[in-house]
Scaffold this motif. Structure first.
Motif, PDB file in Angstrom:
ATOM      1  N   VAL A 195      42.686  40.155  31.276  1.00 52.50           N
ATOM      2  CA  VAL A 195      42.909  38.911  32.021  1.00 52.50           C
ATOM      3  C   VAL A 195      43.433  39.272  33.401  1.00 52.50           C
ATOM      4  CG1 VAL A 195      43.813  36.588  31.834  1.00 52.50           C
ATOM      5  CG2 VAL A 195      43.920  38.089  29.879  1.00 52.50           C
ATOM      6  N   ALA A 196      42.917  38.638  34.400  1.00 56.58           N
ATOM      7  CA  ALA A 196      43.440  38.831  35.746  1.00 56.58           C
ATOM      8  C   ALA A 196      43.623  37.469  36.377  1.00 56.58           C
ATOM      9  CB  ALA A 196      42.460  39.658  36.570  1.00 56.58           C
ATOM     10  N   ILE A 210      43.490  35.355  42.800  1.00 59.97           N
ATOM     11  CA  ILE A 210      42.384  36.033  43.477  1.00 59.97           C
ATOM     12  C   ILE A 210      41.123  35.932  42.621  1.00 59.97           C
ATOM     13  CG2 ILE A 210      41.534  38.232  44.330  1.00 59.97           C
ATOM     14  CD1 ILE A 210      43.735  37.581  46.063  1.00 59.97           C
ATOM     15  N   CYS A 211      41.277  36.284  41.358  1.00 59.46           N
ATOM     16  CA  CYS A 211      40.140  36.149  40.464  1.00 59.46           C
ATOM     17  C   CYS A 211      40.673  35.719  39.110  1.00 59.46           C
ATOM     18  CB  CYS A 211      39.385  37.461  40.345  1.00 59.46           C
ATOM     19  SG  CYS A 211      40.291  38.677  39.435  1.00 59.46           S
ATOM     20  N   GLY A 239      34.213  42.164  35.120  1.00 58.36           N
ATOM     21  CA  GLY A 239      34.394  40.832  35.690  1.00 58.36           C
ATOM     22  C   GLY A 239      33.382  40.494  36.759  1.00 58.36           C
ATOM     23  N   LEU A 255      44.797  30.921  38.588  1.00 54.07           N
ATOM     24  CA  LEU A 255      43.875  31.707  39.383  1.00 54.07           C
ATOM     25  C   LEU A 255      44.488  31.974  40.746  1.00 54.07           C
ATOM     26  CD1 LEU A 255      40.128  31.194  39.390  1.00 54.07           C
ATOM     27  CD2 LEU A 255      41.229  31.549  41.536  1.00 54.07           C
ATOM     28  N   TRP A 271      40.379  45.386  52.331  1.00 59.40           N
ATOM     29  CA  TRP A 271      39.813  44.036  52.421  1.00 59.40           C
ATOM     30  C   TRP A 271      39.975  43.523  53.858  1.00 59.40           C
ATOM     31  CZ3 TRP A 271      40.487  40.135  47.842  1.00 59.40           C
ATOM     32  CH2 TRP A 271      39.788  38.967  48.109  1.00 59.40           C
ATOM     33  N   SER A 289      31.227  32.847  37.322  1.00 59.69           N
ATOM     34  CA  SER A 289      31.070  31.508  36.748  1.00 59.69           C
ATOM     35  C   SER A 289      31.147  30.422  37.812  1.00 59.69           C
ATOM     36  CB  SER A 289      32.129  31.280  35.682  1.00 59.69           C
ATOM     37  OG  SER A 289      33.411  31.391  36.233  1.00 59.69           O
ATOM     38  N   ARG A 290      31.389  30.793  39.055  1.00 62.35           N
ATOM     39  CA  ARG A 290      31.544  29.768  40.089  1.00 62.35           C
ATOM     40  C   ARG A 290      30.235  29.343  40.728  1.00 62.35           C
ATOM     41  NH1 ARG A 290      37.031  30.288  43.565  1.00 62.35           N
ATOM     42  NH2 ARG A 290      38.339  29.405  41.929  1.00 62.35           N
ATOM     43  N   THR A 292      46.630  41.791  42.579  1.00 55.40           N
ATOM     44  CA  THR A 292      46.306  40.891  41.484  1.00 55.40           C
ATOM     45  C   THR A 292      47.157  41.279  40.298  1.00 55.40           C
ATOM     46  OG1 THR A 292      44.594  42.390  40.759  1.00 55.40           O
ATOM     47  CG2 THR A 292      43.895  40.569  42.126  1.00 55.40           C
ATOM     48  N   HIS A 326      33.763  38.410  45.600  1.00 51.12           N
ATOM     49  CA  HIS A 326      34.436  38.409  44.310  1.00 51.12           C
ATOM     50  C   HIS A 326      35.263  39.681  44.236  1.00 51.12           C
ATOM     51  CE1 HIS A 326      33.787  37.427  39.758  1.00 51.12           C
ATOM     52  NE2 HIS A 326      35.048  37.580  40.067  1.00 51.12           N
ATOM     53  N   ALA A 327      36.495  39.561  43.795  1.00 49.97           N
ATOM     54  CA  ALA A 327      37.339  40.742  43.612  1.00 49.97           C
ATOM     55  C   ALA A 327      37.910  40.702  42.213  1.00 49.97           C
ATOM     56  CB  ALA A 327      38.472  40.752  44.633  1.00 49.97           C
ATOM     57  N   SER A 328      37.924  41.848  41.570  1.00 46.90           N
ATOM     58  CA  SER A 328      38.445  41.863  40.208  1.00 46.90           C
ATOM     59  C   SER A 328      38.982  43.246  39.887  1.00 46.90           C
ATOM     60  CB  SER A 328      37.331  41.505  39.228  1.00 46.90           C
ATOM     61  OG  SER A 328      37.800  41.639  37.909  1.00 46.90           O
ATOM     62  N   PRO A 329      40.059  43.323  39.078  1.00 48.89           N
ATOM     63  CA  PRO A 329      40.496  44.637  38.642  1.00 48.89           C
ATOM     64  C   PRO A 329      39.621  45.228  37.539  1.00 48.89           C
ATOM     65  CG  PRO A 329      42.051  42.955  37.962  1.00 48.89           C
ATOM     66  CD  PRO A 329      40.984  42.267  38.722  1.00 48.89           C
ATOM     67  N   PHE A 330      38.647  44.454  37.053  1.00 53.37           N
ATOM     68  CA  PHE A 330      37.753  44.955  36.009  1.00 53.37           C
ATOM     69  C   PHE A 330      36.317  44.891  36.505  1.00 53.37           C
ATOM     70  CE2 PHE A 330      41.174  42.381  34.168  1.00 53.37           C
ATOM     71  CZ  PHE A 330      41.940  43.396  33.643  1.00 53.37           C
ATOM     72  N   GLN A 353      37.166  24.186  41.158  1.00 54.68           N
ATOM     73  CA  GLN A 353      37.847  25.469  41.283  1.00 54.68           C
ATOM     74  C   GLN A 353      39.313  25.290  40.942  1.00 54.68           C
ATOM     75  OE1 GLN A 353      36.824  27.162  45.062  1.00 54.68           O
ATOM     76  NE2 GLN A 353      34.678  27.260  44.482  1.00 54.68           N
ATOM     77  N   LEU A 354      39.774  26.172  40.089  1.00 55.44           N
ATOM     78  CA  LEU A 354      41.103  26.001  39.508  1.00 55.44           C
ATOM     79  C   LEU A 354      42.201  26.029  40.565  1.00 55.44           C
ATOM     80  CD1 LEU A 354      42.271  25.742  36.641  1.00 55.44           C
ATOM     81  CD2 LEU A 354      42.662  28.179  36.679  1.00 55.44           C
ATOM     82  N   ASP A 355      42.017  26.788  41.635  1.00 54.52           N
ATOM     83  CA  ASP A 355      43.098  26.928  42.607  1.00 54.52           C
ATOM     84  C   ASP A 355      43.114  25.812  43.642  1.00 54.52           C
ATOM     85  OD1 ASP A 355      40.684  27.906  43.361  1.00 54.52           O
ATOM     86  OD2 ASP A 355      41.434  29.659  44.418  1.00 54.52           O
ATOM     87  N   GLN A 391      36.057  31.568  34.843  1.00 55.93           N
ATOM     88  CA  GLN A 391      37.147  31.869  35.773  1.00 55.93           C
ATOM     89  C   GLN A 391      38.053  30.665  35.973  1.00 55.93           C
ATOM     90  OE1 GLN A 391      34.446  33.339  38.960  1.00 55.93           O
ATOM     91  NE2 GLN A 391      36.304  34.368  39.578  1.00 55.93           N
ATOM     92  N   ASP A 392      37.452  29.479  35.978  1.00 51.97           N
ATOM     93  CA  ASP A 392      38.196  28.288  36.359  1.00 51.97           C
ATOM     94  C   ASP A 392      38.651  27.471  35.166  1.00 51.97           C
ATOM     95  OD1 ASP A 392      37.956  28.581  39.215  1.00 51.97           O
ATOM     96  OD2 ASP A 392      35.828  28.294  38.886  1.00 51.97           O
ATOM     97  N   ASP A 400      39.296  36.297  36.064  1.00 53.65           N
ATOM     98  CA  ASP A 400      38.492  36.891  35.010  1.00 53.65           C
ATOM     99  C   ASP A 400      39.254  36.941  33.698  1.00 53.65           C
ATOM    100  OD1 ASP A 400      36.298  37.383  36.584  1.00 53.65           O
ATOM    101  OD2 ASP A 400      37.180  39.202  37.390  1.00 53.65           O
TER     102      ASP A 400
END
Lengths: 179, 355, 136
Positions: B353-354, B331-332, C123, B329, C95, C128-129, B6, C116-120, B92-94, B316-317, B334
């Motif tokens: 931001v990711a 993977i995520c 997060g 977007l 994964w 939000s989905r 990411t 859900h995967a996040s570097p933080f 969903q944004l992607d 996210q979206d 955030d």
């Protein structure tokens, strides 16, 4: 078209406490495969299985050349360390050299044998013993010629055999000893 | 090969609490999904903070056609006379088309390749990432002087949105009127007969009291913890995340270290009680600004406590990130902002931001 | 990366500089995963059992070397989901290992799903989905 790059590991198989042991190349292959599966799992085996092969095995000197894909070759070398048994016999793999071609492994092997000659010869008391030692090495190197023949087709290279190189080298050593 | 999968941007800014940059950072982050407040030293949220959410009104519109957003009555009543926040819900944004209306008067259509080519509206210049993922962003300035009926641009935009495709979305909507006399609920009355259903979007609040929580020591002027008297800012950020997720941060002994080796960064202090307040919904930046100020009042009155923090979670979206930066977007998605209140009127602002 | 600019505000407090710190890479990635086991209620799993199954999954696909990657199980929720922390450079492999894991040592079919995967870590506090689920 990009060439499929391989790496070749030149290994010495050491059988601690069992001097007169010999194994077959398919046994070595199975042992490497099992060790690869154990240490790197399905992923490691799948990455290397298509390219994995035991290209050369000398049962007299216990030298083996193992081929693997270049990109994942570190997984192969690391799993070689963990091989403990081949066909029910205790074994330790000692990786002597990693080369990009069989030819480079062969060159190294000749140098390696030549270096070892100097260690063997001073321990030989009589000329008979010395001749015996020379004979066993030459016998061991016969199979090397077979491995070299794959690369003999290139016309620009002078046709010389590993054995002749060894003898030349042997001559050099003798001169050094004399002087 | 060893690169991270990411892409993440993470930074820390140390600021003075009354800095203009804080209010601009909050009001530039339009679409906020949730807030997390960590308040050490108290059992309950101060009244002043919970009051901030009293006049926060958000709605969910079901089945609203997009062309309704370029109609003149809407632009006049809401875009020009207040701050409108609209974001398509459950998209969903992607993989889907996403639509947003920002308070500065832009209609943003984040479209997939198929929709874009059928719709016939011109996209703005693509970023490198959008080119790779085959998404197109159409931006329409609703406040432009030329954007009115009779002009070619307006007519073609309306025609495309109305006749080419049935672009119908669910929307989160919130409106902050410029005029105090107007109620922000009038936006729901306007859309009542224009879409299938209008629903009040209530906030989902959770308050938790944590006892004997280890808190990292923080020094405002030494975020990297070089002196050994305070923790590195990244460790502090992880700690805030761990508290927000309810992760046990006590020091592990031999039996429990099998599952996890995460513990509170050192040096730390023990906090006998701590209030964790989480709220989710569609929260406007105006409300967040109020919460920020209320918390500032509280923390200046209680300086002897470990630092409090306020985290703003973006959607996210959302097709845009802060300050109209395009957001994508992979993977995520955030996007977060965290404020850490420090003694002597200082403040840390984390932005993460990711994609 | 570090740069310093003077704050241009005129506060009664002495003017403090605005410092900016940035981290280029995050060293961890946090995954929220759910585990479902055939004929079993996965909400009864405790942390040790969960961690054991994660290690089994890694050992099967990545071998002993891959299973030596430090994976931390941060939190087990009651509904069979959990938060794990993995080093970001081996995220894809872990994964993949979780996804490919199909049956428990006792022979029951099971599946890990990464939600859900996040570097933080922050997060993962909100997703939000799943608004529709939250409101209904």
């Amino acid at each position: 078209m990009v060439r499929f790059k391989n790496r070749y590991a030149l290994c010495e198989l050491m059988f601690p406490g069992q001097p007169e042991t010999s194994v077959e190349s398919h046994q070595v292959y199975q042992a490497v495969k099992a060790s690869l599966l154990d240490s790197h799992g399905d992923f490691g085996l799948a990455a290397l299985q298509s390219s994995l092969s035991v290209k050369y095995l000398n049962i007299k000197t216990n030298i083996a050349v193992i081929r693997g894909e270049r990109r994942h070759f570190d997984m192969l070398t690391s799993s070689l360390v963990f091989i403990r048994k081949i066909g029910g016999k205790d074994v330790v793999f000692k990786t002597l050299h990693v080369g990009g071609s069989i030819r480079s492994c062969q060159k190294f092997l000749i140098g390696h044998h030549r270096k070892n000659l100097t260690q063997i010869f001073p321990s030989c008391k009589t000329p008979e013993e010395r001749a015996e030692g020379m004979k066993s090495i030459m016998a061991a190197c016969d199979t090397l010629d077979w491995g070299y023949s794959v690369y003999k087709q290139t016309p620009s290279q002078p046709a010389y055999s590993a054995l002749s190189m060894l003898q030349e080298g042997d001559g050099d050593e003798e001169k050094e000893e004399e002087s | 090969m060893a690169a991270t999968f990411t892409s993440a941007a993470f930074n820390l800014t140390t600021l003075v609490q009354t800095d203009d940059k804080i209010s601009s950072a909050i009001s530039g982050h339009y679409f906020n999904n949730a807030l997390t407040v960590i308040l050490p030293g108290t059992n309950s949220l101060p009244e002043t903070v919970s009051e901030c959410f009293a006049d926060q009104l958000a709605y969910q519109l079901h089945g609203l056609p997009v062309y309704r957003l370029v109609e003149v009555p809407f632009i006049h009543a809401f875009v020009k006379n207040g701050l409108i926040y609209m974001l398509s819900a459950n998209t969903q944004l992607d993989t889907h088309d996403c639509v947003a209306v920002t308070p500065d008067g832009w209609l943003i259509l984040h479209l997939t390749k198929d929709t874009y080519h059928e719709l016939g509206l011109e996209a703005t210049k693509q970023t490198h990432q959008q080119k790779n993922s085959d998404t197109y962003v159409v931006k329409v300035n609703l406040l432009a002087s030329y954007f009115k009926p009779g002009k070619k641009n307006y007519d073609s935009t309306l025609w495309c949105l109305k006749n080419r495709l049935d672009l119908v979305f669910d929307f989160h909507i919130a409106w902050e009127p410029k005029d105090d006399k107007v109620c922000s609920s009038s936006v729901s009355a306007y859309f009542l007969d224009k879409c299938a259903k209008v629903e009040r979007r209530c906030l989902d609040r959770r308050t938790q009291v944590l006892t004997s929580l280890p808190c990292p020591k923080v020094q405002a002027d030494d975020p990297e913890g070089t002196s050994g008297q305070s923790c590195h800012f990244q460790e502090v950020f992880e700690w805030i995340g761990a508290v927000a997720c309810g992760v046990d941060m006590t020091v592990k002994d031999e039996d429990t270290s099998y599952t996890s080796s995460l513990c509170c960064p050192e040096p730390s202090q023990n906090c006998p009680r701590c209030c964790l307040f989480q709220v989710s919904g569609f929260i406007t930046p105006g409300t967040i600004l109020k919460v920020f100020k209320a918390l500032r009042q509280y923390t200046t009155a209680h300086t002897d406590l470990p630092p409090a923090s306020l985290t703003v979670h973006g959607f996210q979206d959302s097709p845009i990130f802060t300050n109209n930066c395009p957001h994508h977007l992979h993977i995520c998605g955030d996007n977060l902002m965290t404020f850490v209140y420090l003694p002597s009127n200082q403040c840390w602002l984390y932005r993460a931001v990711a994609s | 990366m570090k740069c310093t600019t003077a704050a241009e505000n005129s506060n009664p407090v002495p003017v403090k500089p605005t410092n900016f710190y940035a981290e280029k890479t995050q060293s961890y990635v946090y995954l929220k995963t759910s585990l479902t086991i055939e004929d079993e209620n996965s909400s009864e799993l405790n942390g040790n059992q969960y961690k054991f199954l994660i290690l089994q999954a890694m050992k099967e696909t990545l071998g002993q070397v891959g299973a030596a990657t430090p994976v931390d199980l941060l939190k087990v929720f009651g509904d069979g989901t959990c938060i794990i922390r993995v080093p970001s450079r081996s995220t894809e492999k872990i994964w993949a290992a979780l996804t490919l894991y199909g049956s428990t040592p006792s022979g029951k079919r099971c599946a890990f799903r990464v939600i859900h995967a996040s570097p933080f870590l922050l997060g993962l506090a909100f997703n939000s989905r799943n608004h529709r689920d939250a409101t209904s």
